[in-house]
Structures are given as structure tokens and as C-alpha cells.
Design a protein around this motif. Sequence first.
Motif, PDB file in Angstrom:
ATOM      1  N   GLN A 248       0.828  -1.205   0.000  1.00 40.82           N
ATOM      2  CA  GLN A 248       0.000   0.000   0.000  1.00 40.82           C
ATOM      3  C   GLN A 248       0.864   1.258   0.000  1.00 40.82           C
ATOM      4  N   ALA A 249       1.898   1.278   0.855  1.00 39.46           N
ATOM      5  CA  ALA A 249       2.767   2.455   0.916  1.00 39.46           C
ATOM      6  C   ALA A 249       3.518   2.646  -0.391  1.00 39.46           C
ATOM      7  N   ALA A 250       3.996   1.541  -0.992  1.00 40.05           N
ATOM      8  CA  ALA A 250       4.725   1.654  -2.256  1.00 40.05           C
ATOM      9  C   ALA A 250       3.810   2.152  -3.369  1.00 40.05           C
ATOM     10  N   ALA A 251       2.567   1.645  -3.404  1.00 39.59           N
ATOM     11  CA  ALA A 251       1.628   2.087  -4.438  1.00 39.59           C
ATOM     12  C   ALA A 251       1.319   3.569  -4.298  1.00 39.59           C
ATOM     13  N   GLU A 252       1.159   4.037  -3.069  1.00 32.50           N
ATOM     14  CA  GLU A 252       0.882   5.461  -2.857  1.00 32.50           C
ATOM     15  C   GLU A 252       2.055   6.318  -3.314  1.00 32.50           C
ATOM     16  N   ARG A 253       3.273   5.911  -2.954  1.00 29.84           N
ATOM     17  CA  ARG A 253       4.452   6.678  -3.366  1.00 29.84           C
ATOM     18  C   ARG A 253       4.602   6.672  -4.879  1.00 29.84           C
ATOM     19  N   LEU A 254       4.337   5.529  -5.501  1.00 36.89           N
ATOM     20  CA  LEU A 254       4.472   5.412  -6.950  1.00 36.89           C
ATOM     21  C   LEU A 254       3.447   6.283  -7.661  1.00 36.89           C
ATOM     22  N   ARG A 255       2.194   6.244  -7.199  1.00 40.09           N
ATOM     23  CA  ARG A 255       1.149   7.055  -7.827  1.00 40.09           C
ATOM     24  C   ARG A 255       1.418   8.543  -7.627  1.00 40.09           C
ATOM     25  N   ALA A 256       1.961   8.906  -6.455  1.00 41.22           N
ATOM     26  CA  ALA A 256       2.271  10.319  -6.208  1.00 41.22           C
ATOM     27  C   ALA A 256       3.366  10.811  -7.152  1.00 41.22           C
ATOM     28  N   ALA A 257       4.404   9.993  -7.361  1.00 45.53           N
ATOM     29  CA  ALA A 257       5.482  10.390  -8.277  1.00 45.53           C
ATOM     30  C   ALA A 257       4.975  10.502  -9.708  1.00 45.53           C
ATOM     31  N   ALA A 258       4.119   9.547 -10.123  1.00 44.88           N
ATOM     32  CA  ALA A 258       3.579   9.602 -11.477  1.00 44.88           C
ATOM     33  C   ALA A 258       2.652  10.800 -11.650  1.00 44.88           C
ATOM     34  N   ALA A 259       1.835  11.113 -10.633  1.00 44.23           N
ATOM     35  CA  ALA A 259       0.944  12.275 -10.726  1.00 44.23           C
ATOM     36  C   ALA A 259       1.754  13.556 -10.839  1.00 44.23           C
ATOM     37  N   ALA A 260       2.862  13.647 -10.102  1.00 47.98           N
ATOM     38  CA  ALA A 260       3.708  14.838 -10.186  1.00 47.98           C
ATOM     39  C   ALA A 260       4.305  14.972 -11.581  1.00 47.98           C
ATOM     40  N   ALA A 261       4.692  13.849 -12.192  1.00 44.32           N
ATOM     41  CA  ALA A 261       5.246  13.898 -13.551  1.00 44.32           C
ATOM     42  C   ALA A 261       4.181  14.320 -14.566  1.00 44.32           C
ATOM     43  N   ARG A 262       2.968  13.784 -14.411  1.00 40.36           N
ATOM     44  CA  ARG A 262       1.910  14.125 -15.371  1.00 40.36           C
ATOM     45  C   ARG A 262       1.506  15.592 -15.271  1.00 40.36           C
ATOM     46  N   ALA A 263       1.634  16.172 -14.067  1.00 42.00           N
ATOM     47  CA  ALA A 263       1.201  17.553 -13.863  1.00 42.00           C
ATOM     48  C   ALA A 263       2.306  18.563 -14.122  1.00 42.00           C
ATOM     49  N   ASP A 264       3.474  18.108 -14.533  1.00 35.11           N
ATOM     50  CA  ASP A 264       4.635  18.997 -14.618  1.00 35.11           C
ATOM     51  C   ASP A 264       5.010  19.324 -16.061  1.00 35.11           C
ATOM     52  N   GLY A 265       4.036  19.307 -16.962  1.00 40.37           N
ATOM     53  CA  GLY A 265       4.368  19.631 -18.350  1.00 40.37           C
ATOM     54  C   GLY A 265       5.247  18.542 -18.951  1.00 40.37           C
ATOM     55  N   PRO A 266       6.161  18.867 -19.834  1.00 40.75           N
ATOM     56  CA  PRO A 266       7.067  17.841 -20.354  1.00 40.75           C
ATOM     57  C   PRO A 266       7.892  17.247 -19.204  1.00 40.75           C
ATOM     58  N   ALA A 267       7.688  15.988 -18.906  1.00 42.83           N
ATOM     59  CA  ALA A 267       8.354  15.378 -17.758  1.00 42.83           C
ATOM     60  C   ALA A 267       8.641  13.913 -18.060  1.00 42.83           C
ATOM     61  N   VAL A 268       9.679  13.402 -17.401  1.00 41.64           N
ATOM     62  CA  VAL A 268      10.100  12.015 -17.534  1.00 41.64           C
ATOM     63  C   VAL A 268      10.064  11.379 -16.155  1.00 41.64           C
ATOM     64  N   LEU A 269       9.325  10.294 -16.018  1.00 42.27           N
ATOM     65  CA  LEU A 269       9.344   9.498 -14.797  1.00 42.27           C
ATOM     66  C   LEU A 269      10.448   8.458 -14.960  1.00 42.27           C
ATOM     67  N   LEU A 270      11.550   8.645 -14.238  1.00 40.33           N
ATOM     68  CA  LEU A 270      12.722   7.773 -14.347  1.00 40.33           C
ATOM     69  C   LEU A 270      12.683   6.744 -13.226  1.00 40.33           C
ATOM     70  N   VAL A 271      12.495   5.488 -13.576  1.00 38.50           N
ATOM     71  CA  VAL A 271      12.426   4.393 -12.602  1.00 38.50           C
ATOM     72  C   VAL A 271      13.718   3.599 -12.710  1.00 38.50           C
TER      73      VAL A 271
END
Length: 767
Positions: free
Chosen positions: A328-351
Motif C-alpha cells: 500500500q505504501a509503495a503504491a501510494e508513493r508510486l502514484r504520487a510520483a507519477a501524478a507529479a510527472a503528469r502535472a509537470d508539463g514535459p516530464a520524464v518518470l525515471l524508474v
Amino acid sequence: MPATLGRVAEPELTLIASLRPAALDARRGVVRLHPEVLTALALRPGDPVRMTGRRQTAGIAAKAEPGAGTGLLHADDLVLGNLGVRDGGQVTLSPMPLTAAGRVTLRGPLEIVAAVSPEMLRLALLGKVVTAGDDVSLLPQDVSPDAPVRPLVEAARRSLANTVGYAWTSALLTVVTVEPGPGSLVTMDTVVGWEHGHVTHGNPTPAGSRAAAPGSPTTRLSGLRPSNAQRHDDDAVATSGEADPAQAPDVDELPGLRTQAEELTELLDLGFHHQEVLGKLNTTVSLGVLLSGPAGSGKSALVRAVAAAVRARVHPVWAPELAALTNQAAAERLRAAAAAARADGPAVLLVTDVEALAPADQPGPLATVFRQVVAETVRAGAAVVGTTSRPEAVDPALRTPDLLSLPITVPLPDAALRREQLTVLTRRVPLAGDVRLDEVAGRTPGFVAADLAALVREAGVRAALRQKSTETPTVAMADFTAALEVVRPTSMASATLELANVTLEDVGDLVEVKETLTESVLWPLTYPDTFARLGVQPPRGVLLYGPPGCGKTYLVTALAGSGRANVLSVKGAELLSKWVGESERAVRELFRRAREAAPTLIFLDEVDALAPVRGQATDGGTTDRVVAALLTELDGVEALRNVVVVGATNRPDLVDPALLRPGRLERLVYVPPPDAEARVEILKASSRNVPLADEVDLAGLAESLDGFSAADCAALVREAALAAMRESLTASTVTAAHVERARARVRPSLDPAQVAWLAAYAAERQG
């Protein structure tokens, strides 16, 4: 002067600093004290201790080994440097309260700051007591982290090796600020970050990590946490934890990655800045990329450089950290990072190290969530780049369309690319006139960019130690040669042959054997264009066979030194596993790495154990399947270009005949036992650094060593030197008497019957 231990009531003691180079404590902030000193200062092992020399610092107290002096403080060079004292200097010790660090800020080399995430940095500092102005290393402290945190620490080790290469073990960082004050202990609740850079998320401690071992620093600090307001502020900073483009390297600074950079740049530029063209064509582009390559090859640096070039922000995610949390904690952190990337204009989510989130073996619920997040992020127009040094360990479902569908591979650099990388790395280094970067590039097969950076840095350190009083110091070729003895290629550490500074010219006698090996091994690796021009298919492999101890492995070592090729070396039995399918997968992985590292020499020692005659094994068919996998790799659908296989065995009759036909291990080379002339050369080579007396007649000795293998001759010289030491530890020469004593102790190991059978087998093959 050392204080007497009778002054138990004294709040402090003055001891003599003693440099302790023990590997367990090296650069980890640990100091060793006599048990009586610990008692006098009311300290327990694992407690922090305040130390004052020319400056004040702190460390973790540990018990010294039995027999250690009571008046000594055993510390490494890093602690002594932080104290400002040398070996033998005086240090005042006193106990200090145990305080959890709320926030720690550090600075370091640009390449380390760009590659190491704050979460990884915190795990490297976990259990260390830090003071502003101290130098600290990335080597994790092994004596303090509790059991639930250890998997995270081990993951940090692997990721540091993957992202930084060899440099992570020698890099030094400077502590800029420590809150609430000096001598604070780094815990999993500490907010750690780079100066003017990113910081960690708040409180990422995995579930159950509070159940630490009693008495450990982490347990005693379980109640010391940052305030809620402070944690909220940390989360706000971490949520916007995108990488600063100003800190990204330039693409021109990444030689060897230009092709991959162009491919990734074209994709991201099209997806971010030319959507109108895609709309006119009524099509879309998927911005999911799986970037694979050896550890330390610059995958993360490539993504940051390309993102900066297309004016995009990078949101980094370290997969092993998320995998260590609850689902649950990992999913929340992952979704938060992806949401920040989607809301930041041109962005790359680097995993980074994506196989930790989506393993191929047992993908769990977190892998499903990760696939959903990747699909949503790509559909939203952001890019997702997953990096891995083990593509075979990544869940195949992650490579489907609309996920990480575009594979980009970063290969190991060849000699020409290593030369280009060294040119960039030494651009600001004052090189002496004798430095030949071509030669350095030729002597570094298997080295990736991070290894070459560590090599240049180590050579600079050697030059600095040699020229402390010189106004205009330079790095000489001797410094690179000395650095090559220390720095090893991390990308091939699990299966590399130790490259000695020898070539085929150093192998005495065996003229026909060396000629055959030159044509069959060195020419295909060195002159592939010539074979292509003449329309000739180069040999795929060679089988060396002969009595044990006659130099088969030494010949391969000389081949590696002559060909300047990447070398993968495994014992035959190392690839065998009792689990169904694991042995075949090990073979496939070996050849996959060889293709990526081409030109490559694969050395299969004891090949008879790996590929025995099929249909005769009693292991449930494991070796039969391994032989089939070997045959498929040698002449299967996937081409084996610039890769030569060399096998070695004492029993060629036990090797499956299908492996020895043309197109596979087609050249069988007999390595005979040394004759008298060859034994003279072997004795001379073995005694090159041994001070033999003039009376020692090596030619006459060689005549008397009938039945001795090359290993026996080397053992004879070694035993003669030991005989001289037994007679006197101050002996300066090895005399004929010492050789005679050694001759009485060392017996020939060659079996005449085996030698005769192998000679007959060789004659039959030649006839």
C-alpha cells in the motif's frame, strides 16, 4: 599522554590515535576502544562518542580486538582526517548523548550528486554519527542497521554499484549541515538531501522496522522522530522532487552513448513538442522506454542529459526502495510520483532498477500497480523510462505496447569508445607527456564509464601522493598503471578472468599452439572486417586439452592480454543448477552478456563437466539440456558476432561430440606437457623476482624435471624460496642447496598413462 584507567569518574580520556585499516570499519565512522576504556567512559558498543583533536567530530564506539592496547584509539584514515590528527596523535574522548538527526545536508562530486538519490544516500549514512564539516563515505555501516532495514541496505549497495560503478566505494562527501546539532545519528526518519538539491521523503521506514535488535542505535532512537510540521514540509519538497536540469550532464559529455541519446531525443522531442504533427497524421507516440545496459554505463545520466536537451523535468524513482515498503505504501508513493510527472508539463518518470518493481520470476500485486501507473502516465503524454542492468529479470509483460515498449540498449564500450571516454574524463587533468590514452583504453576491457572515471580519479590520487610538494603536478603513465591494479570493471565482476599483464609472447615454447590460437581466437576478435571482406566465416570456438597443470588457463590469460578483448570466464560446473531451467538460463545469460560486450572471449574451464556426452548422465537430463542450450547459442538463429568461445578440459573424450564439429568448438588444440626447453623458460619466468644465486643452474635443473608440469615447476621455485626463509628470515638469496631441498619435497604430478593417452588422442585427431 594516555590517561590511566583508574580515573573512572573523569568525563573524558585522552588516548593515542592508531590508524586501523580493517575492512569492516574502513570509512564507516567506527572507532575501536579497549573494553576498559568503554567502561571508564560508561559506553556500550554502538554508542556515539565525542572525539576532539585539532577539530571535533563523533563516531560509533565498538570493542577492540583482544590484545589491543588500553591507551589506543583505533580509527581509520577518514576519522583521523576529520579529527585533523595523524597516526600517533592525541585524541580526547568523552561520551555524548544519543540524538537522532532530523536533517542532514551534504555536498559531493557532481557525478555522485547526479546519480545518487537522497533515499540511496540516507541508506549509505544509516547508523553513522555525523558532524558538520566531516567527510563521509557511501560505504554502509554494517554494525548498526537492524534486521528489517538490512534488505534496504543491500539494495542500496547494488544500486550504488549499478549507478556509480566502482567509484561508489571511494567517493567522499562533505557534511554541510546537521540538525539539531553535531554528533547526530542518521536514522530512517532523518531527512537527507544534497545541498541545493533534493531531499528524502518523510518517514519511509518499512513496516516492522521498529522491531530492531535490542540495544541497537536504531531501536534506541525509535521514539526520536521529526515533528509533524517538519515531516509535512519534507513531503512537500519531496513531492516536487524532480531533477534540476542545471545539474544534468551534457550529451557531448557522454561519449559512447550518442546513438542512444539521438534515439531517445528524437522520441521525447516528438512526443513533447510536435503533437500537432502527430495529430495531422492521426497517430500517437508511446513514450515508454526500457533502457538496459551494464552497471555504471551511464543510463541515468543519459536520461537526465536527454531530458535537459528537450527541456523536460526528470522525476526519479528508486525501485528497490519502493519494493521494500508495504504494497500500500509503495503504491501510494508510486502514484504520487507519477501524478507529479503528469502535472509537470514535459516530464520524464525515471524508474531506476525497474526489475525490483516488476520481477520476471514472481511478479506480485505491486507489479500490477506499476503497469497500471506506467500505462496511465504514458497515455497522459508523459514519458516513463525504466533502467535495468538485468533485462532478463524484468517482467516480460512490462514490454508490451503502451508500456515500456521501446528497448534501448547501452553496450559495453569497445577500445575506441573507451579512448573517447578517457579523452573527455581527462579534459581538465594535467597529463604528463608519457601518458598514452590508447594504451590505457586497450588495457581496460570490460570497463564502463563509471569505472573509467574511477580509474582517472585513482590515477590523480596516486599522482598527488607522489608530488605533494610540486607546484605543477601532472598525472603520469605510471599513475594509470598503478591505478589499474586497484580499479576493476564492475560490470563483469561476477564472471571475469583476472587480466594479467602477459601476452602470448610471454609464453615459452608452444610455438604451434600459439600460432593456432592466434589464427583461431585473436584474428576473429581483432580483424573482423578482414574476414567479412574475404567472405570467410571466422571460427566460433577452440577446445584446449592436455594434462592438468600444463598451462591451459595461462594460455587463455595470455590471449586476453594479447587481444585486449572483454573476457567472460566461468567454470563449467558453475552454470549447473538443480532447478529445472536455471542452467539453460545461465547459459543464455552468459552469451547475452558476451554479445553486448563484443568483442568478447568466453572461457569455459572444465567444459567436460558442463557438456558431457548426452544420454549418459544421471542428473535428470540437466546436462543434456545445457548441451542443447550451448549448441543453440553457438550456431542458433541469433548471430554470434565478434565472440569466440574457448573451452579447456583434461578429458576431451567426455565432451559431447556435437560440440566439437565445425561451426562450434571446431579447433582442438593439444597443450602438451613441457619438454626440457619449455621447463627452462617456465623456471626463468617463475624465478623472475626470486634472487637466485649464481650457482643455480636452471638448464641443468630443467633436464632433471621429467614428468613435471608447468605448475610443478612454479611450485618448485616457490618451495626453494620457502626453504631459504626456513633457514633464515633474513636470507637474501636462494642457493642451489635450497633448490635441492625443494626438489626433495616437490614431486611430479603428471600421470604418465594420462599423458600417453592424451598424446595418442592428439595424434589420432591430427591423423
